[in-house]
Design a protein around this motif. Structure first.
Motif, PDB file in Angstrom:
ATOM      1  N   ASP A   1      35.364  12.946   0.775  1.00 59.01           N
ATOM      2  CA  ASP A   1      36.076  12.036  -0.123  1.00 59.01           C
ATOM      3  C   ASP A   1      36.700  12.807  -1.293  1.00 59.01           C
ATOM      4  O   ASP A   1      36.584  12.398  -2.448  1.00 59.01           O
ATOM      5  CB  ASP A   1      35.126  10.930  -0.614  1.00 59.01           C
ATOM      6  CG  ASP A   1      35.872   9.677  -1.054  1.00 59.01           C
ATOM      7  OD1 ASP A   1      37.073   9.538  -0.722  1.00 59.01           O
ATOM      8  OD2 ASP A   1      35.260   8.835  -1.729  1.00 59.01           O
TER       9      ASP A   1
ATOM     10  N   LYS B   1      39.335  13.643  -3.725  1.00 56.99           N
ATOM     11  CA  LYS B   1      40.473  12.914  -4.295  1.00 56.99           C
ATOM     12  C   LYS B   1      40.416  13.073  -5.809  1.00 56.99           C
ATOM     13  O   LYS B   1      39.387  13.515  -6.356  1.00 56.99           O
ATOM     14  CB  LYS B   1      40.400  11.434  -3.920  1.00 56.99           C
ATOM     15  CG  LYS B   1      39.124  10.743  -4.373  1.00 56.99           C
ATOM     16  CD  LYS B   1      39.150   9.274  -4.039  1.00 56.99           C
ATOM     17  CE  LYS B   1      37.843   8.600  -4.395  1.00 56.99           C
ATOM     18  NZ  LYS B   1      37.840   7.165  -4.151  1.00 56.99           N
TER      19      LYS B   1
ATOM     20  N   GLY C   1      36.270   6.953   3.847  1.00 60.47           N
ATOM     21  CA  GLY C   1      37.067   7.804   2.964  1.00 60.47           C
ATOM     22  C   GLY C   1      38.025   6.946   2.170  1.00 60.47           C
ATOM     23  O   GLY C   1      37.831   5.742   2.060  1.00 60.47           O
TER      24      GLY C   1
ATOM     25  N   TYR D   1      44.168  10.075   1.509  1.00 63.83           N
ATOM     26  CA  TYR D   1      43.532  11.398   1.501  1.00 63.83           C
ATOM     27  C   TYR D   1      42.896  11.758   2.844  1.00 63.83           C
ATOM     28  O   TYR D   1      42.448  12.879   3.026  1.00 63.83           O
ATOM     29  CB  TYR D   1      42.426  11.452   0.435  1.00 63.83           C
ATOM     30  CG  TYR D   1      42.913  11.398  -0.996  1.00 63.83           C
ATOM     31  CD1 TYR D   1      43.302  12.560  -1.666  1.00 63.83           C
ATOM     32  CD2 TYR D   1      42.979  10.199  -1.686  1.00 63.83           C
ATOM     33  CE1 TYR D   1      43.726  12.515  -2.983  1.00 63.83           C
ATOM     34  CE2 TYR D   1      43.410  10.148  -3.009  1.00 63.83           C
ATOM     35  CZ  TYR D   1      43.777  11.306  -3.647  1.00 63.83           C
ATOM     36  OH  TYR D   1      44.204  11.258  -4.954  1.00 63.83           O
ATOM     37  N   MET D   2      42.809  10.780   3.759  1.00 67.22           N
ATOM     38  CA  MET D   2      42.059  11.043   4.994  1.00 67.22           C
ATOM     39  C   MET D   2      42.937  11.693   6.058  1.00 67.22           C
ATOM     40  O   MET D   2      44.057  11.242   6.311  1.00 67.22           O
ATOM     41  CB  MET D   2      41.471   9.745   5.540  1.00 67.22           C
ATOM     42  CG  MET D   2      40.284   9.258   4.740  1.00 67.22           C
ATOM     43  SD  MET D   2      39.482   7.853   5.529  1.00 67.22           S
ATOM     44  CE  MET D   2      40.613   6.557   5.150  1.00 67.22           C
TER      45      MET D   2
ATOM     46  N   ASP E   1      38.364  17.903   4.952  1.00 64.58           N
ATOM     47  CA  ASP E   1      38.366  18.194   3.502  1.00 64.58           C
ATOM     48  C   ASP E   1      39.593  19.031   3.126  1.00 64.58           C
ATOM     49  O   ASP E   1      40.168  18.850   2.047  1.00 64.58           O
ATOM     50  CB  ASP E   1      37.110  18.993   3.102  1.00 64.58           C
ATOM     51  CG  ASP E   1      35.880  18.109   2.910  1.00 64.58           C
ATOM     52  OD1 ASP E   1      36.016  16.872   2.934  1.00 64.58           O
ATOM     53  OD2 ASP E   1      34.785  18.679   2.743  1.00 64.58           O
TER      54      ASP E   1
ATOM     55  N   TYR F   1      42.474  18.952   4.472  1.00 62.62           N
ATOM     56  CA  TYR F   1      43.613  18.034   4.413  1.00 62.62           C
ATOM     57  C   TYR F   1      43.629  17.292   3.064  1.00 62.62           C
ATOM     58  O   TYR F   1      44.643  17.255   2.377  1.00 62.62           O
ATOM     59  CB  TYR F   1      43.526  17.037   5.575  1.00 62.62           C
ATOM     60  CG  TYR F   1      44.664  16.030   5.616  1.00 62.62           C
ATOM     61  CD1 TYR F   1      45.800  16.277   6.383  1.00 62.62           C
ATOM     62  CD2 TYR F   1      44.603  14.840   4.891  1.00 62.62           C
ATOM     63  CE1 TYR F   1      46.846  15.352   6.423  1.00 62.62           C
ATOM     64  CE2 TYR F   1      45.635  13.923   4.923  1.00 62.62           C
ATOM     65  CZ  TYR F   1      46.752  14.177   5.691  1.00 62.62           C
ATOM     66  OH  TYR F   1      47.783  13.272   5.728  1.00 62.62           O
ATOM     67  N   SER F   2      42.479  16.712   2.688  1.00 66.12           N
ATOM     68  CA  SER F   2      42.408  15.969   1.420  1.00 66.12           C
ATOM     69  C   SER F   2      42.748  16.885   0.245  1.00 66.12           C
ATOM     70  O   SER F   2      43.430  16.476  -0.708  1.00 66.12           O
ATOM     71  CB  SER F   2      41.008  15.400   1.192  1.00 66.12           C
ATOM     72  OG  SER F   2      40.541  14.739   2.329  1.00 66.12           O
TER      73      SER F   2
ATOM     74  N   THR G   1      47.863  20.291   4.902  1.00 66.58           N
ATOM     75  CA  THR G   1      48.040  18.915   5.398  1.00 66.58           C
ATOM     76  C   THR G   1      48.746  18.869   6.749  1.00 66.58           C
ATOM     77  O   THR G   1      49.204  17.805   7.173  1.00 66.58           O
ATOM     78  CB  THR G   1      48.842  18.064   4.379  1.00 66.58           C
ATOM     79  OG1 THR G   1      50.040  18.777   4.026  1.00 66.58           O
ATOM     80  CG2 THR G   1      48.051  17.774   3.139  1.00 66.58           C
TER      81      THR G   1
ATOM     82  N   LYS H   1      39.220   2.171  -0.425  1.00 64.27           N
ATOM     83  CA  LYS H   1      38.225   3.057   0.154  1.00 64.27           C
ATOM     84  C   LYS H   1      37.567   2.410   1.349  1.00 64.27           C
ATOM     85  O   LYS H   1      37.281   1.221   1.332  1.00 64.27           O
ATOM     86  CB  LYS H   1      37.186   3.329  -0.926  1.00 64.27           C
ATOM     87  CG  LYS H   1      36.114   4.283  -0.546  1.00 64.27           C
ATOM     88  CD  LYS H   1      35.423   4.710  -1.804  1.00 64.27           C
ATOM     89  CE  LYS H   1      34.212   5.545  -1.482  1.00 64.27           C
ATOM     90  NZ  LYS H   1      33.712   6.234  -2.629  1.00 64.27           N
TER      91      LYS H   1
END
Ligand SMILES: Nc1ncnc2c1ncn2[C@@H]1O[C@H](COP(=O)(O)OP(=O)(O)OP(=O)(O)O)[C@@H](O)[C@H]1O
Length: 437
Positions: A173, A175, A211, A215-216, A231, A233-234, A301, A430
Motif C-alpha cells: 500500500d 502511496k 490496496g 497505485y495498484m 510495490d 509499480y506503486s 510502472t 481503498k
C-alpha cells in the motif's frame, strides 16, 4: 526458553499457522511484553487528552489517529482501531507484528501497543505528518530538493523491506498518505496493515487483492499476482505524483490522456517529459534529476512486472544520468489487458545501465493499442466512482464477492472485462484486506 530465544521463536513462526484470532492476540501480547512495548490504556488516555478531537491527526482505513505526548515528553501518534472494524482487527495485528520486526531510518518506528480494553498502536509522532497533505494541499514547502530526497529515501526504505530486513516484506500500500516526513524531511514508510511476508524462494504469491486505487499494479489487480514488483509499480506512481504534484487517481487534465502515467509516457515519447514537472518547481529543480526520475518512474510502472526494476536497481539508477537509463515500455493500467513484451528483461536486472535501447517490440505496440482502447472506459469508471478492479476469474472474484465487499464495495460484472468494485462508500478509495491466503 531464554528471552532472546523465545523472541526469535515468535519472529520465525509463520503467521499462517495461527488458528484463531485469540491465539494471534495472545501471540501479539507476548511479543509486545517481551519487547517491553505494552502501553497501558491510562497512559494513552492521558497522552491524548482522552482522545480529544483537537488531537485527531486523521482517519485511516481502520480508525482514527491521534497525536499525544507521553509524560517523558515524547510525542506520539496513536492509532485507534474502530470498534466496528472486523477488517481492521486483522490489519492491526498484521501491522503490529510486522513492524516489530523492522528498523530503518525510512520506516516509521512502532513504539508499542495496547490490546486491552481497546486496540491501539503507538508510533513515534512524525512532525510533518503525511506526504499527501503537503503534496496535494500545502505544496509550498516541498521544493525539488525535498521531493528528490523523498524519492531516494522511500526507495531505500523499500529496498530494505524487500531485501534487507529479517524477512522479505511486500508493503502492498505504498502511496503518498503512507509516507510520513520527519523534522528533517526524511521520509518514513508507514501503514503496514496490509503488508505481507514474502518467502525468499518464491517469485510471487497469489493473494486476494487489497490496496488503493491509482497505485495498484495491473497484474495484482487483475490476477492477484503479488510480488515485490507490485510495490515497485506503486513507487513509480508515487515518483510521478511527486514530480507533477498531480494525484494519479483523480488525474484528468485532458481526455487525450487516460491517467498520470499515460500523460507522462506520451510526453516522454515526444521528448517533452519535463513538461510534467509542477510549474512551481521550475526554479528549484535540477533538469537531469527530474528527467532521470521521470524515466525511473516510467520504468517502475511498466505493464510487465518482469520489466520493472528491482528496488536495488532503482537505488542504483537514482545515482545515474538520464541518458544512461533504459527505455521504458508503455505503463500498465489496471483494468486493461497486459501482455509481456518480447524484449528481454535486461533493464530490470542490470541496474538500468545498458544505455538507451530501441523502444518497443511489435507485441508491446499491440499491447499499447489494446491498453489505449480499453482504458478510457475503465479509468472513467475509476475516476467517477473511485472503483477498484479485480479479475473475473474464480480466485479474485471470490475476493470481490460478498466477503470482499462488506460496506466497502458492490461488485458488478463486465462480461468482456474486469469486475468493477464500486467503492464509493470508502473515502480512501481503498480495497480492504480479507482473510489472507
Ligand atoms: N506516526 C505518525 N505521525 C504523524 N502523523 C501520523 C502518523 N501516523 C499517521 N498519521 C496521520 O494520520 C493520518 C491517518 O493515518 P492512517 O495510516 O491511519 O491512514 P491513511 O494512510 O491516511 O489511510 P489508509 O488507512 O486508507 O491507508 C495520516 O494521513 C497521517 O497524516
Amino acid at each position: 526458553m531464554t528471552k532472546s530465544k523465545s523472541f526469535l521463536y515468535y519472529l520465525v513462526k509463520p503467521f499462517k499457522h495461527k488458528s484463531t484470532r485469540e491465539s494471534q492476540d495472545e501471540e501479539l501480547e507476548q511479543i509486545a511484553a517481551q519487547e517491553q512495548k505494552i502501553f497501558k490504556i491510562e497512559t494513552l488516555i492521558s497522552a491524548t487528552k482522552n482522545f480529544h478531537p483537537d488531537n485527531k491527526l486523521g482517519e485511516g482505513g481502520y480508525g482514527p489517529v491521534f497525536k499525544g505526548k507521553l509524560e517523558d515528553g515524547r510525542e506520539i501518534a496513536v492509532k485507534k482501531l474502530s470498534q466496528s472494524s472486523k477488517q481492521g482487527k486483522k490489519e492491526f495485528n498484521n501491522e503490529a507484528k510486522l513492524l516489530a520486526r523492522v528498523q530503518h531510518r525510512n520506516v516509521v518506528n512502532l513504539l508499542g501497543y495496547c490490546g486491552n480494553p481497546e486496540k491501539l498502536l503507538v508510533y513515534e509522532y512524525v512532525v510533518h505528518e503525511s506526504l499527501d497533505k503537503l503534496l496535494f494541499k500545502n505544496k509550498e514547502v516541498l521544493d525539488w530538493k525535498r521531493r528528490y530526497d523523498i524519492i531516494r529515501g522511500v526507495a531505500r526504505g523499500l529496498l530494505y523491506l524487500h531485501e534487507d530486513s529479517h524477512d522479505r516484506i511486500i508493503h502492498r500500500d505504498i502511496k503518498a498518505s503512507n509516507i510520513l516526513l520527519d523534522e528533517k524531511w526524511i521520509p518514513k514508510i508507514a501503514d503496514f496493515g496490509m503488508a505481507r511476508l514474502y518467502p525468499e524462494d518464491q517469485t510471487h504469491i497469489n493473494t486476494r487483492v487489497a490496496g488503493t486505487n491509482g497505485y495498484m499494479a495491473p497484474e495484482y489487480v487483475m490476477h492477484g499476482t503479488l510480488s515485490v514488483k507490485a510495490d515497485v509499480y506503486s513507487f513509480g506512481v508515487l515518483i510521478l505524483e511527486l514530480i507533477s504534484g498531480q494525484k494519479n487517481s483523480t488525474f484528468n487534465p485532458d481526455p487525450e490522456y487516460q491517467n498520470l502515467l499515460d500523460w507522462a509516457y506520451k510526453l516522454y515519447k515526444k521528448g517533452k517529459s519535463l513538461e510534467i514537472l509542477e510549474s512551481k518547481l521550475a526554479s528549484s529543480a535540477d533538469p537531469d534529476q527530474v528527467s532521470a526520475s521521470i524515466q525511473i518512474g516510467l520504468l517502475c510502472t511498466q505493464s510487465d512486472p518482469k520489466q520493472r526494476p528491482t528496488m536495488r536497481n532503482v537505488c542504483i539508477m537514482l545515482t545515474k544520468k538520464p541518458g544512461t537509463l533504459d527505455e521504458p515500455n508503455r505503463p500498465g493500467i489496471p483494468g486493461t489487458r497486459y501482455r509481456r513484451s518480447h524484449r528481454p528483461a535486461t533493464s530490470s536486472s542490470t541496474a538500468g545501465t545498458s544505455g538507451a535501447s530501441s523502444s518497443h517490440s511489435s507485441t508491446a505496440t499491440a499491447t499499447a493499442t489494446a491498453t489505449a482502447t480499453n482504458t478510457s472506459t475503465t479509468m472513467a469508471a475509476s475516476t467517477t466512482y473511485r472503483s477498484a478492479f479485480v479479475a473475473p476469474h474464480s480466485r479474485s472474484s471470490a475476493a470481490g464477492s460478498s466477503g470482499q465487499g462488506g460496506s466497502h464495495s458492490v461488485p458488478h460484472r463486465n462480461p468482456r472485462g474486469p469486475v468493477y468494485i464500486d467503492s464509493r462508500s470508502d473515502p480512501h478509495g481503498k480495497r480492504p484486506m480479507e482473510n489472507q491466503d
